[in-house]
Motif scaffolding. Structure first.
Motif, PDB file in Angstrom:
ATOM      1  N   LYS A 223      -1.014 -21.704 -13.549  1.00 45.18           N
ATOM      2  CA  LYS A 223      -0.177 -20.393 -13.848  1.00 45.18           C
ATOM      3  C   LYS A 223       0.738 -19.069 -12.806  1.00 45.18           C
ATOM      4  CE  LYS A 223      -4.146 -21.381 -17.413  1.00 45.18           C
ATOM      5  NZ  LYS A 223      -5.098 -20.751 -17.413  1.00 45.18           N
ATOM      6  N   ALA A 224       0.057 -19.535 -11.413  1.00 46.10           N
ATOM      7  CA  ALA A 224       0.506 -17.971 -10.825  1.00 46.10           C
ATOM      8  C   ALA A 224       1.802 -18.276 -10.442  1.00 46.10           C
ATOM      9  CB  ALA A 224      -0.842 -18.431  -9.674  1.00 46.10           C
ATOM     10  N   ARG A 225       2.657 -17.225 -10.726  1.00 44.68           N
ATOM     11  CA  ARG A 225       3.980 -17.413 -10.727  1.00 44.68           C
ATOM     12  C   ARG A 225       4.420 -16.738  -9.385  1.00 44.68           C
ATOM     13  NH1 ARG A 225       4.919 -21.392 -13.160  1.00 44.68           N
ATOM     14  NH2 ARG A 225       4.599 -21.445 -14.835  1.00 44.68           N
ATOM     15  N   THR A 226       3.368 -15.676  -8.828  1.00 41.02           N
ATOM     16  CA  THR A 226       3.608 -14.382  -7.747  1.00 41.02           C
ATOM     17  C   THR A 226       3.033 -15.232  -6.089  1.00 41.02           C
ATOM     18  OG1 THR A 226       1.866 -13.756  -7.829  1.00 41.02           O
ATOM     19  CG2 THR A 226       3.130 -12.576  -9.215  1.00 41.02           C
ATOM     20  N   LEU A 227       2.552 -16.503  -5.748  1.00 40.56           N
ATOM     21  CA  LEU A 227       2.481 -17.174  -4.475  1.00 40.56           C
ATOM     22  C   LEU A 227       3.589 -17.322  -4.047  1.00 40.56           C
ATOM     23  CD1 LEU A 227      -0.861 -18.140  -5.312  1.00 40.56           C
ATOM     24  CD2 LEU A 227      -0.528 -16.081  -4.206  1.00 40.56           C
ATOM     25  N   SER A 228       3.203 -17.038  -2.947  1.00 46.09           N
ATOM     26  CA  SER A 228       4.387 -17.635  -2.187  1.00 46.09           C
ATOM     27  C   SER A 228       4.240 -19.586  -2.145  1.00 46.09           C
ATOM     28  CB  SER A 228       4.168 -17.376  -0.653  1.00 46.09           C
ATOM     29  OG  SER A 228       3.570 -17.297   0.172  1.00 46.09           O
ATOM     30  N   ALA A 229       4.877 -20.173  -1.224  1.00 41.96           N
ATOM     31  CA  ALA A 229       4.484 -21.824  -0.973  1.00 41.96           C
ATOM     32  C   ALA A 229       3.348 -21.871  -0.257  1.00 41.96           C
ATOM     33  CB  ALA A 229       5.877 -22.319  -0.453  1.00 41.96           C
ATOM     34  N   GLU A 230       3.255 -20.744   1.228  1.00 40.61           N
ATOM     35  CA  GLU A 230       2.381 -21.026   1.990  1.00 40.61           C
ATOM     36  C   GLU A 230       1.448 -20.610   1.723  1.00 40.61           C
ATOM     37  OE1 GLU A 230       1.620 -19.909   6.476  1.00 40.61           O
ATOM     38  OE2 GLU A 230       3.910 -19.281   5.170  1.00 40.61           O
ATOM     39  N   GLU A 231       1.457 -19.312   0.953  1.00 40.46           N
ATOM     40  CA  GLU A 231      -0.420 -19.287  -0.026  1.00 40.46           C
ATOM     41  C   GLU A 231      -0.922 -20.083  -0.619  1.00 40.46           C
ATOM     42  OE1 GLU A 231       0.485 -14.022  -0.426  1.00 40.46           O
ATOM     43  OE2 GLU A 231       1.386 -15.690  -1.512  1.00 40.46           O
ATOM     44  N   GLU A 232       0.134 -20.845  -1.153  1.00 35.31           N
ATOM     45  CA  GLU A 232      -0.555 -21.792  -2.618  1.00 35.31           C
ATOM     46  C   GLU A 232      -1.344 -23.017  -1.560  1.00 35.31           C
ATOM     47  OE1 GLU A 232       0.799 -24.639  -6.112  1.00 35.31           O
ATOM     48  OE2 GLU A 232       2.019 -23.262  -5.238  1.00 35.31           O
ATOM     49  N   LYS A 233      -0.581 -23.325  -0.861  1.00 29.43           N
ATOM     50  CA  LYS A 233      -0.824 -24.177   0.134  1.00 29.43           C
ATOM     51  C   LYS A 233      -2.320 -23.980   0.559  1.00 29.43           C
ATOM     52  CE  LYS A 233       0.713 -27.176   4.025  1.00 29.43           C
ATOM     53  NZ  LYS A 233       1.184 -27.612   4.866  1.00 29.43           N
ATOM     54  N   VAL A 234      -2.165 -22.586   1.325  1.00 25.22           N
ATOM     55  CA  VAL A 234      -3.924 -22.930   2.175  1.00 25.22           C
ATOM     56  C   VAL A 234      -4.286 -22.648   1.035  1.00 25.22           C
ATOM     57  CG1 VAL A 234      -4.787 -20.414   2.468  1.00 25.22           C
ATOM     58  CG2 VAL A 234      -2.357 -20.817   4.300  1.00 25.22           C
ATOM     59  N   LEU A 235      -4.352 -21.716  -0.227  1.00 21.58           N
ATOM     60  CA  LEU A 235      -5.451 -21.113  -1.024  1.00 21.58           C
ATOM     61  C   LEU A 235      -5.723 -23.499  -0.968  1.00 21.58           C
ATOM     62  CD1 LEU A 235      -4.608 -19.086  -3.541  1.00 21.58           C
ATOM     63  CD2 LEU A 235      -6.586 -19.357  -2.259  1.00 21.58           C
ATOM     64  N   ARG A 236      -5.014 -23.727  -1.951  1.00 25.01           N
ATOM     65  CA  ARG A 236      -5.210 -26.142  -2.396  1.00 25.01           C
ATOM     66  C   ARG A 236      -6.009 -26.185  -0.978  1.00 25.01           C
ATOM     67  NH1 ARG A 236      -2.495 -27.580  -6.906  1.00 25.01           N
ATOM     68  NH2 ARG A 236      -0.554 -27.063  -6.903  1.00 25.01           N
ATOM     69  N   MET A 237      -5.490 -25.814   0.117  1.00 22.20           N
ATOM     70  CA  MET A 237      -6.356 -26.662   1.383  1.00 22.20           C
ATOM     71  C   MET A 237      -7.858 -25.892   1.258  1.00 22.20           C
ATOM     72  SD  MET A 237      -3.156 -26.925   4.078  1.00 22.20           S
ATOM     73  CE  MET A 237      -4.394 -27.521   5.700  1.00 22.20           C
ATOM     74  N   ARG A 238      -8.034 -25.117   1.137  1.00 21.06           N
ATOM     75  CA  ARG A 238      -9.368 -23.858   1.360  1.00 21.06           C
ATOM     76  C   ARG A 238     -10.508 -24.699   0.294  1.00 21.06           C
ATOM     77  NH1 ARG A 238     -13.490 -21.545   2.158  1.00 21.06           N
ATOM     78  NH2 ARG A 238     -13.798 -19.128   2.604  1.00 21.06           N
ATOM     79  N   HIS A 239      -9.562 -24.849  -1.343  1.00 18.05           N
ATOM     80  CA  HIS A 239     -10.875 -25.257  -1.624  1.00 18.05           C
ATOM     81  C   HIS A 239     -10.477 -26.942  -2.371  1.00 18.05           C
ATOM     82  CE1 HIS A 239     -11.608 -20.981  -2.811  1.00 18.05           C
ATOM     83  NE2 HIS A 239     -10.778 -20.306  -2.831  1.00 18.05           N
TER      84      HIS A 239
END
Length: 115
Positions: A21-37
């Motif tokens: 749903k998020a539209r404001t994250l950069s690709a790197e931020e999204e990758k970090v969140l996916r890896m972290r969780h």
């Protein structure tokens, strides 16, 4: 700001749903969140979102550009369509390749003479 007391557990499913749903994250931020969780990427079989959205005119224009690019790519690659192994005999393919590339044919003949 006050500090919150206590902790909450965030599941991978919740993170995955929020990231879709998020539209404001950069690709790197999204990758970090996916890896972290531990939230994998969305389904690899899911269709990609259309850049045109609901705009039919823009969709037609993008389709036209895509078709032109594919045509140019095929022409640049030699214009050879994908052929299955059963559709053409091997001897006919070799003869066509030999006729198309005399340098390769010369090298192959020289190597055969060495045997």
């Amino acid at each position: 700001m006050e500090r919150k007391v206590g902790s909450s557990t965030v599941t991978a499913k919740e993170v995955k749903a929020a990231l879709e749903k998020a539209r404001t994250l950069s690709a790197e931020e999204e990758k970090v969140l996916r890896m972290r969780h531990g939230a994998g990427a969305s389904s690899t079989r899911a269709p990609l979102p259309r850049a045109a959205g609901d705009n039919q005119e823009l969709g037609d224009e993008l389709l036209l550009i895509e078709m032109q690019l594919m045509k140019a790519m095929r022409a640049r690659a030699g214009g050879k369509p994908a052929v299955t192994a059963s559709s053409k005999p091997v001897a006919a393919t070799r003869a066509r390749d030999a006729a198309a590339n005399p340098t390769k044919d010369k090298i192959v003949r020289a190597l055969r003479k060495k045997k």
